[in-house]
Design an enzyme around this catalytic site. Structure first.
Site, PDB file in Angstrom:
ATOM      1  N   ASP A  91       0.826  -1.203   0.000  1.00  0.00           N
ATOM      2  CA  ASP A  91       0.000   0.000   0.000  1.00  0.00           C
ATOM      3  C   ASP A  91       0.862   1.254   0.000  1.00  0.00           C
ATOM      4  O   ASP A  91       1.460   1.619   1.020  1.00  0.00           O
ATOM      5  CB  ASP A  91      -0.922  -0.005   1.218  1.00  0.00           C
ATOM      6  CG  ASP A  91      -1.965   1.105   1.167  1.00  0.00           C
ATOM      7  OD1 ASP A  91      -1.981   1.858   0.177  1.00  0.00           O
ATOM      8  OD2 ASP A  91      -2.758   1.209   2.115  1.00  0.00           O
ATOM      9  N   ASP A 292      -1.892   5.148  -5.867  1.00  0.00           N
ATOM     10  CA  ASP A 292      -2.196   4.405  -4.643  1.00  0.00           C
ATOM     11  C   ASP A 292      -2.347   2.923  -4.966  1.00  0.00           C
ATOM     12  O   ASP A 292      -3.380   2.483  -5.477  1.00  0.00           O
ATOM     13  CB  ASP A 292      -3.479   4.943  -4.007  1.00  0.00           C
ATOM     14  CG  ASP A 292      -3.782   4.295  -2.655  1.00  0.00           C
ATOM     15  OD1 ASP A 292      -2.937   3.524  -2.170  1.00  0.00           O
ATOM     16  OD2 ASP A 292      -4.861   4.560  -2.106  1.00  0.00           O
TER      17      ASP A 292
END
Length: 563
Positions: A91, A292
């Site tokens: 992440d 992201d």
């Protein structure tokens, strides 16, 4: 006096000869390193060998997961002593790495058994005043006299727990490195329900996973991600060069925006070669444009979403497809049916698109990078309306693209190449390297995922031999040069003995001359001259100059290795 000057010249010559023949001997503290094409002599003498300068490392971690079937991409980390493996979602929008720990008050059932810091001989529980008690933003706080973190995400999931330090098994043959991560005491929402054990926080701040490796001098401040189709991929830690023949486009990594995100500047969007005519200012609103990896799909400002979806729909329906509701009634997906199954031949029915970033860096979006398969022969848009909150570029838009996050040069690179081909090329490059000279930034042979793999791809951690060298040294102990051949050792020994005899004889003659000058002339200019040559001009001057020279040399070497 003339005799004295002659003797000084002879003495200097004999000392120079002795130094030359003692290159591989043990009579001098000066260390000579053999380099290709000659020798390098350090400017500062040391009584003990200098510590070895480490080579910067890089490594490849296998990635599992898929956009639709799994909903995220994850890798496995080896933590603790003895090492245990844990699955963590990669992440780039998070800044803390964490896994559930034994005794967790509210943690879900995940892939692996919870981590037990008391069972690891290398674990360190961080106190509130420990310098390593650093959580970025929001900050750590103190709970039960220990360093504690808490994170809440947009979809209302959360994680909290204590911060610990333990060993991380870097994917190469070198020893483990120390890493600070969260030991979860509580989870809610999707984090509680997910199968992966935890999160690998690789955000744009100084306490993220890769930033700790950089701070400890393990890797360059670079990492790359490749999320593959139909599944799996690669995570490259450090400066791993892309395969020959590939093409990488770069755009600026914006700074001083949202410090924990990887922000880039988007100028426009094209569909079928035509710009959508959007006001570029819309991409600066909210949190801007963020890359992201922890977000599955892509989210656009309302006007951009409407324009892009309308253009794609018009093209698809003009090429024979029919609009249809999605398979999941919970969502108002925009879908079409009538194309071939398995993402085969979709270019016949759907147009190409592009995200155009600053510097005219164009991320090409074939249908694979903006659609997902809902049902057989039914495809839905993989981007959604995000209002005025900002733009999130998720995993779907970078399938089979190596995204390189290069904080050294404040840029992001995009290399459009199937992840399986990248892995195969790196493996081939490593295999082609000589046994004693690893290929630059190339992993050693490892199992490689391919797009044709039907079952779950199992990728053992690959090994990368990074030859971005801080210093060039011979194999073995750098504190001593390689031994010469036997006949050279004999020549050195005999020459060394002869030189020693000459030095003793000359010193005796010089001493006799000095005594004679003092006895007959009551002074010794030769002695005064020798003393003036031997004594530094001022105390400490000699040490300072040698230190400056050596440090300057090291800086030059380090600088050339990071270009």
């Amino acid at each position: 006096m003339l005799l004295g000057l002659v003797l000084i010249v002879v003495l200097a010559a004999s000392q120079g000869h002795a130094a030359g023949i003692a290159v591989n001997g043990t009579g001098f503290s000066r260390r000579v390193l053999r380099q290709p094409g000659g020798f390098v002599v350090p400017l500062r003498q040391r009584e003990q060998p200098s510590s070895r300068r480490h080579l910067l490392r890089s490594g490849v971690l296998p990635v599992q997961g898929a956009v639709r079937e799994v909903g995220y991409f994850y890798t496995t980390l080896k933590l603790g002593t003895p090492a245990r493996t844990f699955s963590v979602i990669i992440d780039t929008g998070s800044t803390i790495t964490y896994i559930p720990c034994k005794g967790c008050a509210h943690c879900g059932k995940h892939q692996d058994e919870w981590f037990d810091p008391d069972a690891s001989s290398t674990a360190k529980k961080l106190g509130c005043k420990d310098p390593l008690c650093n959580c970025g933003s929001p900050s750590c706080w103190c709970k039960e006299s220990r360093c504690y973190y808490s994170r809440t995400y947009a979809e209302k999931s959360s994680s909290e727990g204590w911060m610990i330090e333990d060993a991380f098994g870097f994917p190469d043959d070198e020893p483990p490195v120390r890493m600070v991560f969260g030991c979860e005491n509580g989870e809610t929402g999707e984090i509680y329900r997910q199968m992966a054990d935890g999160i690998m926080g690789m955000g744009n701040n100084n306490n993220a996973f890769q930033s700790q490796l950089v701070a400890r001098g393990v890797i360059e401040d670079v990492f790359s991600l490749c999320f593959g189709y139909p599944k799996d991929g690669l995570l490259l830690l450090g400066d791993v060069a892309m395969p020959n023949g590939s093409s990488t486009i770069y755009t600026e990594l914006k700074t001083n925006t949202f410090t924990h995100y990887y922000n880039v500047k988007m100028d426009s969007i094209t569909v079928d070669g035509q710009s959508l005519g959007l006001d570029r200012a819309m991409f600066d609103r909210g949190y801007g444009v963020v890359l992201d990896s922890g977000t599955t799909f892509t989210y656009l400002p309302t006007d951009a979403f409407k324009a892009m979806s309308a253009a794609i729909g018009k093209y698809a329906e003009a090429h024979g497809l029919q609009r249809t509701p999605g398979a999941d009634p919970q969502y108002n997906d925009i879908c079409w049916k009538g194309a071939r199954d398995g993402f085969q031949g979709l270019e016949e029915f759907f147009p190409p698109a592009e995200f155009v970033f600053a510097g005219n860096a164009r991320l090409t979006l074939p249908p694979l990078r903006y659609l997902f398969l809902s049902r057989p022969s039914e495809y839905c848009l993989g981007f959604f309306d995000n209002g005025a909150a900002g733009t999130l570029i998720g995993g779907v838009s970078v399938r089979d693209v190596v995204v390189t996050y290069d904080r050294r040069k404040s840029r992001v690179g995009f290399t459009a190449m199937p992840c399986g081909e990248v892995a195969s090329a790196l493996e081939a490059r490593a295999a082609a390297a000589p046994a004693n000279q690893p290929a630059a930034n190339a992993p050693a042979p490892a199992a490689v995922p391919t797009n044709a793999t039907a079952g779950p791809a199992v990728l053992p951690p690959a090994i990368v031999a990074n030859v971005t060298k801080v210093d060039s040294e011979p194999n073995g102990d750098p504190s001593s040069p390689p031994a010469p051949p036997y006949h050279a050792q004999l020549a050195t020994a005999s020459s060394g003995n002869f030189g020693t005899i000459i030095i003793v004889v000359v010193l005796a003659v010089v001493l006799a001359v000095v005594v004679a000058e003092v006895v007959f002339f009551r002074r010794s200019k030769l002695r005064d001259w020798l003393v003036s040559l031997w004594r530094p001009s001022e105390p400490g001057a000699q040490d300072a100059s040698e230190l400056t020279s050596l440090v300057a040399g090291e800086k030059v070497v380090v600088g050339t290795s990071t270009v």
